[in-house]
Design a protein around this motif. Sequence first.
Motif: not given
Length: 333
Positions: A58-69
């Motif tokens: 819900s925070v404005w930074q959400a589009p920048f969070y990344e997950i590493s597989l």
Amino acid sequence: MADRRHQEVRLALLKAHEALLCASQLLETLRNLRKDGEKCNAQKIVQGSELDFVELGSVWQAPFYEISLKVPKDDMAAANAGVASYCQSVVPVFDNLIANEGNDDVEAELLDYKYILPRKSCFYMSDLRQIHNLIPAESDCGFNLIVIDPPWENSSAHQKQKYKTLPNRYFLSIPIKELTHNEGALVALWVTNREKLQNFVENELFPKWGVEYATTFYWLKVKSDGSLVSELDLFHHRPYECLILGFSPGKEMSSERMLRLKRIPVNQVFISVPGDYSRKPPIGELLLDYVPGCKPARCIELFSREMIAGWTSWGNEPLHFQDLRYFLPTADK
């Protein structure tokens, strides 16, 4: 009405429970599960120690969070040397379809938290406003089995602050028709025993979705010793929940085939020990015999809080129970 529904299924519930109590080998398995669970106490996750995906998304930074597989590489030299070879795949974690297309589970990392992604599975983490992004471009890429566990409004969940709930009217907008495979889909909807809620499903929700009611299955909850978690006839705390089944007709589904598919056993009861608050048992295998269309079936769970091998999982926290701390290593690891 609520008492009448209860009386209609009461005998089936009693017979199912009696059958369990007579199955000594199965009861022993239940007790062993409790012992295995005690081994996990050292890894037990303290409430609040895991990521809050709802808040994070819900925070404005959400589009920048990344997950590493951590994806295994097809490296013959490394395999011959007995050494595992991996490559890192880094992708946005929100509003993005993330898939493990391999035949093995893979490990993923997000903000120093580690998660397990089952084989041949994928997830899409978003809120309800983005669910339309799951609609396939072609209907033959739709889903044959759609399991839904909505966050129904209820005072218990609100008081215990276990998860955020939504008003019933929000669920009317779920695009079941658009998610359905052109050969049709079996829809399985979890509901509580509240009469008001069941009336809403029968008279508003299923008609809005274009789903035709088929039958209801019942999840009977027991303790590890086989006893019921509460008295069967307690009005407000009955030891079972309902799984309402219906069919969403596809564009290429004949009425004759629909008639055959409707022949699902009535008042089926399945039994398990409840897990974490509101966590449902894995019922996919119980339903596959009644699923129309292609094999293997294309399956999706909506409002999911965990992932299943071979399935698509959608919700605002599908990684919740995929935290590495919920898992034990296998003997060969």
